[in-house]
Write a protein that holds these residues in place. Sequence first.
Motif, PDB file in Angstrom:
ATOM      1  N   ILE A   1       6.681   0.043   4.239  1.00  0.00           N
ATOM      2  CA  ILE A   1       5.618  -0.960   4.153  1.00  0.00           C
ATOM      3  C   ILE A   1       6.210  -2.374   4.165  1.00  0.00           C
ATOM      4  CG2 ILE A   1       3.991  -1.925   2.472  1.00  0.00           C
ATOM      5  CD1 ILE A   1       3.209   1.050   1.840  1.00  0.00           C
ATOM      6  N   ARG A   2       7.308  -2.528   3.438  1.00  0.00           N
ATOM      7  CA  ARG A   2       7.971  -3.844   3.378  1.00  0.00           C
ATOM      8  C   ARG A   2       8.502  -4.215   4.759  1.00  0.00           C
ATOM      9  NH1 ARG A   2      12.505  -4.871  -1.308  1.00  0.00           N
ATOM     10  NH2 ARG A   2      13.494  -6.761  -0.526  1.00  0.00           N
ATOM     11  N   GLN A   3       9.082  -3.219   5.412  1.00  0.00           N
ATOM     12  CA  GLN A   3       9.641  -3.476   6.740  1.00  0.00           C
ATOM     13  C   GLN A   3       8.544  -3.808   7.759  1.00  0.00           C
ATOM     14  OE1 GLN A   3      11.724  -0.223   9.118  1.00  0.00           O
ATOM     15  NE2 GLN A   3      13.409  -1.328   8.208  1.00  0.00           N
ATOM     16  N   ALA A   4       7.463  -3.053   7.709  1.00  0.00           N
ATOM     17  CA  ALA A   4       6.361  -3.298   8.641  1.00  0.00           C
ATOM     18  C   ALA A   4       5.843  -4.720   8.464  1.00  0.00           C
ATOM     19  CB  ALA A   4       5.244  -2.286   8.406  1.00  0.00           C
ATOM     20  N   ALA A   5       5.768  -5.152   7.214  1.00  0.00           N
ATOM     21  CA  ALA A   5       5.264  -6.496   6.947  1.00  0.00           C
ATOM     22  C   ALA A   5       6.202  -7.555   7.487  1.00  0.00           C
ATOM     23  CB  ALA A   5       5.039  -6.691   5.452  1.00  0.00           C
ATOM     24  N   SER A   6       7.482  -7.244   7.558  1.00  0.00           N
ATOM     25  CA  SER A   6       8.414  -8.246   8.071  1.00  0.00           C
ATOM     26  C   SER A   6       8.258  -8.397   9.586  1.00  0.00           C
ATOM     27  CB  SER A   6       9.851  -7.903   7.676  1.00  0.00           C
ATOM     28  OG  SER A   6      10.329  -6.839   8.462  1.00  0.00           O
ATOM     29  N   PHE A   7       7.460  -7.541  10.201  1.00  0.00           N
ATOM     30  CA  PHE A   7       7.117  -7.714  11.618  1.00  0.00           C
ATOM     31  C   PHE A   7       5.670  -8.177  11.777  1.00  0.00           C
ATOM     32  CE2 PHE A   7      10.809  -5.044  11.907  1.00  0.00           C
ATOM     33  CZ  PHE A   7      11.418  -5.409  13.097  1.00  0.00           C
ATOM     34  N   ALA A   8       4.989  -8.428  10.682  1.00  0.00           N
ATOM     35  CA  ALA A   8       3.556  -8.750  10.714  1.00  0.00           C
ATOM     36  C   ALA A   8       2.807  -7.721  11.546  1.00  0.00           C
ATOM     37  CB  ALA A   8       3.318 -10.163  11.263  1.00  0.00           C
ATOM     38  N   LEU A   9       3.153  -6.489  11.373  1.00  0.00           N
ATOM     39  CA  LEU A   9       2.567  -5.397  12.159  1.00  0.00           C
ATOM     40  C   LEU A   9       1.042  -5.533  12.213  1.00  0.00           C
ATOM     41  CD1 LEU A   9       4.425  -3.103  13.219  1.00  0.00           C
ATOM     42  CD2 LEU A   9       3.358  -1.629  11.502  1.00  0.00           C
ATOM     43  N   PRO A  10       0.476  -5.668  13.399  1.00  0.00           N
ATOM     44  CA  PRO A  10      -0.968  -5.918  13.449  1.00  0.00           C
ATOM     45  C   PRO A  10      -1.797  -4.632  13.456  1.00  0.00           C
ATOM     46  CG  PRO A  10      -0.022  -6.156  15.628  1.00  0.00           C
ATOM     47  CD  PRO A  10       1.104  -5.737  14.723  1.00  0.00           C
ATOM     48  N   VAL A  11      -1.266  -3.614  12.836  1.00  0.00           N
ATOM     49  CA  VAL A  11      -2.017  -2.352  12.695  1.00  0.00           C
ATOM     50  C   VAL A  11      -1.893  -1.924  11.231  1.00  0.00           C
ATOM     51  CG1 VAL A  11      -1.721  -1.582  15.076  1.00  0.00           C
ATOM     52  CG2 VAL A  11       0.023  -1.025  13.389  1.00  0.00           C
ATOM     53  N   PRO A  12      -2.907  -1.187  10.742  1.00  0.00           N
ATOM     54  CA  PRO A  12      -2.962  -0.932   9.290  1.00  0.00           C
ATOM     55  C   PRO A  12      -2.086   0.230   8.836  1.00  0.00           C
ATOM     56  CG  PRO A  12      -4.913  -0.045  10.338  1.00  0.00           C
ATOM     57  CD  PRO A  12      -4.111  -0.672  11.434  1.00  0.00           C
ATOM     58  N   LEU A  13      -0.780   0.121   9.083  1.00  0.00           N
ATOM     59  CA  LEU A  13       0.111   1.210   8.686  1.00  0.00           C
ATOM     60  C   LEU A  13       0.122   1.404   7.170  1.00  0.00           C
ATOM     61  CD1 LEU A  13       2.281   3.362   9.135  1.00  0.00           C
ATOM     62  CD2 LEU A  13       3.995   1.556   9.215  1.00  0.00           C
ATOM     63  N   ALA A  14       0.238   0.301   6.432  1.00  0.00           N
ATOM     64  CA  ALA A  14       0.365   0.414   4.976  1.00  0.00           C
ATOM     65  C   ALA A  14      -0.836   1.144   4.385  1.00  0.00           C
ATOM     66  CB  ALA A  14       0.500  -0.976   4.359  1.00  0.00           C
ATOM     67  N   ASP A  15      -2.030   0.713   4.777  1.00  0.00           N
ATOM     68  CA  ASP A  15      -3.209   1.300   4.154  1.00  0.00           C
ATOM     69  C   ASP A  15      -3.472   2.718   4.647  1.00  0.00           C
ATOM     70  OD1 ASP A  15      -3.432  -0.941   2.671  1.00  0.00           O
ATOM     71  OD2 ASP A  15      -4.843  -1.939   3.998  1.00  0.00           O
TER      72      ASP A  15
END
Lengths: 363, 386
Positions: free
Chosen positions: A69-83
């Motif tokens: 989740i932290r890594q995905a956020a560092s790419f501003a992933l525009p898909v709801p992976l975390a949730d």
Amino acid sequence: MEQTDQLILDTAHRLFADQCDAETVNRAENCETPDRLWQAIFESGLTLAWVPEAAGGVGGSLALGFNLIRQAASFALPVPLADTLVANLLLAKSGLSVSAGCWAAMAFDGHEVPSLLQGEVSGVVEAASGAPGATVVVVPVLEKEVVRIATFAPSAIDMEHHESLAGEARSRIIFDSAIPSQLSAPVDGMTVDGLKQFCALVRACQIAGALEKITDLTVGYVRERHQFGRPLGKFQAIQHKIADIVGESALTGAAVEQAVRKLSAHPVPFSGDSDMLLPLATAKIVASEAAGRVTRNAHQAHGAMGFSFEYPLQQYSRRVWSWREEFGPEFYWSGRLGMAVASGISSHGSNHGDGGTWDLVSQ
Amino acid sequence: MESVRFSFPAPEIDESVDELRKEVRAFLKEEVRSGGFIPVTDCWCAGVDPDFSRKLGQKGWIGVTWPRQYGGRDLSALHRYAITEELLVAGAPVHAHWIADRQSGPLILAKGTEDMKRNILPQIAAGKCFIALGLSEPESGSDLASVRTRAARVEGGWEITGTKLWSSGARHCQYMTVLARTGERDPDKRHAGLTQFLVPLDSPGVTVRGIRDMSGVEHFNETHFESAFVPDDAVLGAVGEGWKQVTSELALERSGPERFLSTFIVLEKAMQHSAAGMNGHQAAVFGSILARIRALRAMSLGVAALLDQGHSPEIEAALVKDLGTRLEQDIIERLREFWPIQMKQGYGDEFQSLMSDSLLRQPSFTLRGGTNEVLRGIIARGVGLN
Ligand SMILES: Cc1cc2nc3c(=O)[nH]c(=O)nc-3n(C[C@H](O)[C@H](O)[C@H](O)COP(=O)(O)OP(=O)(O)OC[C@H]3O[C@@H](n4cnc5c(N)ncnc54)[C@H](O)[C@@H]3O)c2cc1C
């Protein structure tokens, strides 16, 4: 961290780096859904990181998911992976089926959850995440203080789609005596407050990841950009802003890491047990406070460039500004943490007494 | 683009660390109860009590990480960490031995002669020998490489001439580690030609004068060296290596718990005062401070773990000090909202008096051991700006 965890994180990193550049993030907000990216994530099995192997998932540790989740956020992933990770975890924990291609939206925003009465669900979730496009909506419901997980087909419920500050989907869902397509048995040890604490940590990890990226962007920018014949990074005023950014970002990292460790050692991650409140609240307080401080300094160091839509900084700023509010801002958790420590000290029969604050803080 | 990433691993804390912590905690509680000491704020700088230091020495709680042959107990850095934390939060008067335990002892262990190790370390561990730091001078503060104190070679040793300023606790110390110029000044190599000496403060030609600080404590000192002779074996480490030694010594002392717990005693008392009737606003203020302390502690323990694993987390350590010392100041500023600080020692009330002492001492937090501006420079350089 375990070696397999690191392998999964490395794979995810490559995937994000390949398919999620700054332009993809901006385009996603201009109605170009990053289908290819989302598809690749599904195919890689990343959305199932927290689903046990027996249920067809990866069986990864809590730490793996939070790092992802932290890594995905560092790419501003525009898909709801975390949730989606959380939604799938809820499904798995409650014994409901999870399928690999299943896009699960999470209808929980930390506020009151809908109630369940005679098999029907009623109530409003103001900010469900990932709902447009989802194949299933996952919602914790409450029946006589007991939490169960219910699922709905999106077509079966009333949804009004909105966006967060960062353009992330947040939908208002109205359940009006709706009949779930699946309803779990009561989930052992799960409480609404425990869920809220867990999700607060998810947001804190996202903030941690985004702040790391903001740090990199800013350090990179002040090294490249020249004024008065020198790189901006030569000016001490700028160096001190960078030191502030690095400090707040590092502190956030330390705060989420200690919380993940504590949570990992706990048998039930959604229990809301009092001994989890301190580490989890700490993470969300520190992260939310840092969000404001870091973005202010980062924007100042970037000049007008950082204010433009095209330059990626704003994607991260807007994300951390919305994430810091979700599942309770720093003010909310500070109040709870303060009260918890106060009542720990003054409660009758407590052995904390004099020195009690330290006793609690150092646990 | 390189990225700036830190990780703060959890140190391996075995049972013996927790046991030791409990033991120290119980001892301190009993000391307070029986009037053995009165808790003070900023105790590692403002609380001087050589008798108390000796008591800790008898307990075996000084120099615990050093080898047994030199009076230590071969314990881990985390054992020491637990002891120091408990002493700090109790406000125990530990200044007399603090520097020797934290800094000078380890320096002697790493660079000292066998004689120094055999004669001095056991004395430090016993709480009987205290050491002051002779770095700053009237004309050299942040720019430490510009020190003017000189050591000139003479037969059988060196003659030291110059003035050291602000040395904490020197009047109670038997020795001072003195950074002196031994080689010619070279504008291109500013850090060359510096050497550290371990100087007995009762040497002829040495005078120590106390300086009263704004909080009323005579805690730091001015030390004059007037052709003071020291023998050859007073050289600490290698001639000309002084700068390298001092910077690594300073880097090591940046991340300890005394960089965020100096005012914890006040917070503890404030919490005790208000716990029963705490309102929402107060709770939020306390909660926000406590969260930051918890996070800093995770960071500081993470640095300890990294050091233990053989890394040199210099930026991380500088971050702990920069963030932590500012938090120590913030704590007092924020508590003022509920307990205004107006009188010198309250009205004789213990808590009010801790508050006012904290306010009077807090300007020093972001100065001592290298200012926060200097630290931020180190951090900025560490991430690639220079
Ligand atoms: C309580 C206390 C205990 C101390 N104990 C000891 C001790 O035991 N032994 C010892 O040797 N010394 C000791 N010191 C001295 C301490 O190390 C110095 O105060 C410190 O290094 C700063 O030096 P200075 O006071 O001369 O300030 P200066 O160096 O003159 O600095 C004044 C201000 O200018 C800023 N500044 C200076 N250079 C720069 C720069 N390049 N860029 C940006 N800003 C800059 C500083 O950050 C500071 O804000 C102690 C100090 C205090 C307050």
